[in-house]
Design a protein around this motif. Structure first.
Motif, mmCIF file in Angstrom:
data_model
loop_
_atom_site.group_PDB
_atom_site.id
_atom_site.type_symbol
_atom_site.label_atom_id
_atom_site.label_comp_id
_atom_site.label_asym_id
_atom_site.label_seq_id
_atom_site.Cartn_x
_atom_site.Cartn_y
_atom_site.Cartn_z
ATOM 1 N N ALA A 285 16.045 44.992 51.157
ATOM 2 C CA ALA A 285 17.323 45.704 51.175
ATOM 3 C C ALA A 285 17.112 47.170 51.537
ATOM 4 O O ALA A 285 16.089 47.769 51.182
ATOM 5 C CB ALA A 285 18.013 45.594 49.821
ATOM 6 N N THR B 247 22.111 49.663 50.806
ATOM 7 C CA THR B 247 22.450 48.389 50.151
ATOM 8 C C THR B 247 22.062 48.425 48.682
ATOM 9 O O THR B 247 22.799 47.945 47.810
ATOM 10 C CB THR B 247 21.745 47.223 50.853
ATOM 11 N N ARG C 88 24.636 50.440 46.918
ATOM 12 C CA ARG C 88 25.944 49.780 46.829
ATOM 13 C C ARG C 88 25.917 48.568 45.914
ATOM 14 O O ARG C 88 26.875 48.334 45.160
ATOM 15 C CB ARG C 88 26.406 49.367 48.222
ATOM 16 N N ARG C 89 24.861 47.786 45.937
ATOM 17 C CA ARG C 89 24.836 46.518 45.204
ATOM 18 C C ARG C 89 24.215 46.617 43.815
ATOM 19 O O ARG C 89 24.474 45.758 42.969
ATOM 20 C CB ARG C 89 24.066 45.464 46.016
#
Length: 245
Positions: A152, A156, A159-160
């Motif tokens: 990732a 990412t 965000r995740r």
């Protein structure tokens, strides 16, 4: 802030009285009309909303930086920053207000809403730092490293993983600061001047004038605004957290 029950009983009466059948019989909407038609009260409502929304947002952004330094960096400077952050708890609000007054009186910011904004954030910063520091504790370095190892990107990962874990702390910090700013009195009494009135100062002015009906009506408005801010922050936080996932 007066309890809701007392406000409901006294918000429509021309003078303070014990909750009773006579109090209900004396109810009238004229005090609500007087508050809604009072330019000073409307200005106080506008200023308080500005300080609650904008001030809490700026306070949370500053708290994010301070909490990150305290939790993640853990240097000697971070320990000093944490001590300075909580220093406002060691002094009464009126003392802090006088200190800010002597500072701002030498600047163009004196008797402005901006002076209140800076004073609020500096005084109530711990209410933003504590929830966010707890949120950062949940974001272990291994979570970020594992995400990067699995392929990732940093965006990412942010965000995740990081953002969903921080959302509850951000919402809690924003609600605490917004509600504190909305009802702040001791600092506001010293720093506010004509044109920069806030709701708490206007409530105190009604009390000094013996306008108990208008005071209580304005108090109920403060409770309603605080409730709407809390509900709105929860809804925005829930939607933002769902999108982040």
């Amino acid at each position: 802030m007066l309890p809701v029950v007392v406000l409901l009983y006294t918000s429509f009466v021309p003078y303070a009285m014990v909750p009773s059948r006579e109090a209900f019989a004396a109810m009238s909407f004229k005090h609500w009309a007087a508050v809604l038609g009072d330019a000073t009260s409307l200005l106080a409502l506008k200023n308080s909303l500005f300080l609650a929304i904008v001030g809490a947002t700026l306070g949370v952004l500053l708290s994010l930086f301070v909490a990150y330094v305290i939790v993640k960096l853990r240097t000697r400077g971070a320990a000093l920053l944490e001590t300075l952050t909580y220093l406002s708890f060691a002094f009464p609000g009126i003392v802090i207000g006088i200190g800010f007054m002597w500072f701002f009186v030498q600047t163009p910011l004196y008797a402005t809403v901006t002076a209140l904004l800076i004073g609020y954030i500096a005084t109530y910063l711990p209410y933003g730092v504590r929830p966010l520091a707890s949120a950062f504790v949940q974001v272990h370095d291994h979570l970020e490293e594992s995400s990067l190892v699995c392929g990732a990107s940093r965006m990412t990962t942010m965000r995740r993983i990081i953002v969903p874990l921080l959302v509850p702390g951000i919402v809690s910090a924003w609600i605490l600061m917004a509600t504190m700013f909305l009802r702040e009195l001791t600092l506001s009494v010293v720093l506010s001047r004509p044109g920069s009135e806030v709701l708490a100062v206007q409530v105190l002015a009604f009390a000094d004038d013996g306008l108990w009906g208008q005071l209580s009506a304005l108090g109920i408005m403060m409770i309603a605004v605080s409730t709407l801010l809390v509900i709105g922050a929860h809804l925005v936080g829930r939607r933002f957290g769902a999108r982040a996932q």
